[in-house]
Write a protein that holds these residues in place. Sequence first.
Motif, PDB file in Angstrom:
ATOM      1  N   ASP A 275       0.977  -1.071  -0.079  1.00 25.24           N
ATOM      2  CA  ASP A 275       0.138   0.052  -0.131  1.00 25.24           C
ATOM      3  C   ASP A 275       0.904   1.330  -0.179  1.00 25.24           C
ATOM      4  N   PHE A 276       2.101   1.153   0.693  1.00 28.89           N
ATOM      5  CA  PHE A 276       2.788   2.479   0.871  1.00 28.89           C
ATOM      6  C   PHE A 276       3.374   2.775  -0.537  1.00 28.89           C
ATOM      7  N   VAL A 277       4.179   1.769  -1.070  1.00 27.28           N
ATOM      8  CA  VAL A 277       4.605   1.792  -2.394  1.00 27.28           C
ATOM      9  C   VAL A 277       3.923   2.253  -3.488  1.00 27.28           C
ATOM     10  N   THR A 278       2.335   1.707  -3.335  1.00 32.61           N
ATOM     11  CA  THR A 278       1.444   2.079  -4.342  1.00 32.61           C
ATOM     12  C   THR A 278       1.251   3.677  -4.323  1.00 32.61           C
ATOM     13  N   GLN A 279       1.140   3.921  -3.213  1.00 36.58           N
ATOM     14  CA  GLN A 279       0.793   5.274  -2.789  1.00 36.58           C
ATOM     15  C   GLN A 279       1.663   6.222  -3.277  1.00 36.58           C
ATOM     16  N   ALA A 280       3.019   5.824  -2.958  1.00 34.95           N
ATOM     17  CA  ALA A 280       4.354   6.529  -3.356  1.00 34.95           C
ATOM     18  C   ALA A 280       4.457   6.711  -4.704  1.00 34.95           C
ATOM     19  N   LYS A 281       4.217   5.771  -5.553  1.00 41.60           N
ATOM     20  CA  LYS A 281       3.996   5.661  -7.003  1.00 41.60           C
ATOM     21  C   LYS A 281       3.237   6.478  -7.480  1.00 41.60           C
ATOM     22  N   SER A 282       1.861   6.971  -6.929  1.00 44.12           N
ATOM     23  CA  SER A 282       0.879   7.701  -7.371  1.00 44.12           C
ATOM     24  C   SER A 282       1.326   9.081  -7.084  1.00 44.12           C
ATOM     25  N   LEU A 283       2.462   9.378  -6.203  1.00 47.92           N
ATOM     26  CA  LEU A 283       3.020  10.705  -6.120  1.00 47.92           C
ATOM     27  C   LEU A 283       4.418  10.937  -6.838  1.00 47.92           C
ATOM     28  N   GLN A 284       4.370   9.947  -7.850  1.00 47.01           N
ATOM     29  CA  GLN A 284       5.586   9.977  -8.811  1.00 47.01           C
ATOM     30  C   GLN A 284       7.078   9.891  -8.144  1.00 47.01           C
ATOM     31  N   ILE A 285       6.907   8.935  -7.119  1.00 44.43           N
ATOM     32  CA  ILE A 285       8.076   8.660  -6.345  1.00 44.43           C
ATOM     33  C   ILE A 285       8.557   7.460  -6.931  1.00 44.43           C
ATOM     34  N   SER A 286       9.946   7.211  -6.903  1.00 45.39           N
ATOM     35  CA  SER A 286      10.487   5.928  -7.257  1.00 45.39           C
ATOM     36  C   SER A 286      10.621   5.038  -6.189  1.00 45.39           C
ATOM     37  N   ALA A 287       9.477   4.051  -5.982  1.00 41.76           N
ATOM     38  CA  ALA A 287       9.191   3.332  -5.235  1.00 41.76           C
ATOM     39  C   ALA A 287       9.165   1.629  -5.735  1.00 41.76           C
ATOM     40  N   SER A 288       9.487   0.750  -4.844  1.00 41.20           N
ATOM     41  CA  SER A 288       9.292  -0.675  -5.261  1.00 41.20           C
ATOM     42  C   SER A 288       9.267  -1.526  -4.272  1.00 41.20           C
ATOM     43  N   LEU A 289       8.757  -2.696  -4.403  1.00 44.21           N
ATOM     44  CA  LEU A 289       8.531  -3.732  -3.269  1.00 44.21           C
ATOM     45  C   LEU A 289       9.381  -5.134  -3.642  1.00 44.21           C
ATOM     46  N   GLN A 290       9.955  -5.655  -2.480  1.00 41.98           N
ATOM     47  CA  GLN A 290      10.596  -6.686  -2.668  1.00 41.98           C
ATOM     48  C   GLN A 290      10.405  -7.510  -1.580  1.00 41.98           C
ATOM     49  N   PRO A 291       9.306  -8.395  -1.908  1.00 42.48           N
ATOM     50  CA  PRO A 291       9.058  -9.686  -0.992  1.00 42.48           C
ATOM     51  C   PRO A 291       9.887 -10.683  -0.886  1.00 42.48           C
ATOM     52  N   GLU A 292      10.189 -11.200   0.337  1.00 35.83           N
ATOM     53  CA  GLU A 292      11.410 -12.100   0.447  1.00 35.83           C
ATOM     54  C   GLU A 292      10.905 -13.364   1.315  1.00 35.83           C
ATOM     55  N   PRO A 293      11.250 -14.512   0.846  1.00 39.57           N
ATOM     56  CA  PRO A 293      10.520 -15.835   1.767  1.00 39.57           C
ATOM     57  C   PRO A 293      11.645 -15.862   2.727  1.00 39.57           C
ATOM     58  N   LEU A 294      11.771 -15.063   3.704  1.00 36.93           N
ATOM     59  CA  LEU A 294      12.521 -15.073   4.681  1.00 36.93           C
ATOM     60  C   LEU A 294      11.828 -14.620   5.897  1.00 36.93           C
ATOM     61  N   THR A 295      12.221 -14.995   7.119  1.00 36.78           N
ATOM     62  CA  THR A 295      11.981 -14.534   8.336  1.00 36.78           C
ATOM     63  C   THR A 295      12.266 -12.984   8.756  1.00 36.78           C
ATOM     64  N   HIS A 296      11.605 -12.676   9.474  1.00 34.80           N
ATOM     65  CA  HIS A 296      11.766 -11.130  10.030  1.00 34.80           C
ATOM     66  C   HIS A 296      13.339 -11.059  10.440  1.00 34.80           C
ATOM     67  N   LYS A 297      13.910 -11.867  11.245  1.00 37.43           N
ATOM     68  CA  LYS A 297      15.272 -11.935  11.561  1.00 37.43           C
ATOM     69  C   LYS A 297      16.358 -12.260  10.369  1.00 37.43           C
TER      70      LYS A 297
END
Length: 339
Positions: A275-297
């Motif tokens: 949601d944050f990345v989508t909103q940033a892109k709507s404001l013409q901010i260079s933003a990207s999402l990188q999901p990772e199959p890793l734990t928080h740690k």
Amino acid sequence: MYLQLRQRLRTVSLGLLSCLFLMSPAQAGLLRERLQERFAERHAATAENTTENDEFADTSVTSNSLPAGVRVIRNLAYGADAKQRLDVYLPTHPLTNAPVIFMVHGGAWRTGDKAMSNVVDNKIARWVPEGIVFISINYRLLPQADPLLQAQDVATALAYAQQHATQWGADAHQFVLMGHSAGAHLVSLLAADPTLATRQGAQPWLGTVSLDSAAYDIPRIMAAKHYRFYDKAFGSDPAYWQAASPLQQLKAQPTAFLAICSTQRPDKPCDQARDFVTQAKSLQISASLQPEPLTHKEINQQLGLSNAYTQQVETFLAGLSQLLCQRIVPDKATHCFRN
């Protein structure tokens, strides 16, 4: 001792079962629901808090455990409080106009330390020998300082580091903010509204890397069922939730943003990050999402190892400036920024 502990746990469990049999169905249902809530809270600590505590048990980086070719200047004061200190990791060889990765540790806004091995070890081993300065900071914690004051500390530390960058052979205009967990929330808040940083004397920075924050939308968190540590951090005032929420504070600005999120956590941080990345892109901010199959740690710990995850982060870093790209080892980066 172990047998005594097992016996006590067995006695407690039998007692709970007996209570369930003696209760009415409605009472038993309420007890089961409360037990499930307590279990969820303890599980939450594993995702966002106890995981951090596990990191605290690691041996902190010392001068004796530094990688070859790396030196450190410890505990530089950017403020009067004992927590307002930072460490600067440098190559043993002289630098000129070096880029800087500026790291903010996590710990549910109430604990953590700049020298924890999960915070620094793999990152400095990977990047510092290549001519990138790595700065790791402490900041005031709960209950002494709430998250907005913590963000102010991060901004003050950033301003101090930029003002002293030339002393370390670094370039004040080549900073990248990075934070994990609660630290990811703090750097995301500064990225969302850079005036929070510039008011403390900080200059613009190249980009921000948020390592597994689940706190982009604080009003959304607080309005729903949530973990107790959020109450300790953000209280009960909706106006404060708005002020401390990266999504609600997001403004059009030129800083690039990378949101990394764990797909393994039960609280689904990728939803808020998306949601944050989508909103940033709507404001013409260079933003990207990188999901990772890793734990928080693991998202913190494994950054800097030779893996696809690190290489993707380095691709983001290499795209921020020609200077950063030149300092990333060529066989690690897939492309370079071109003016």
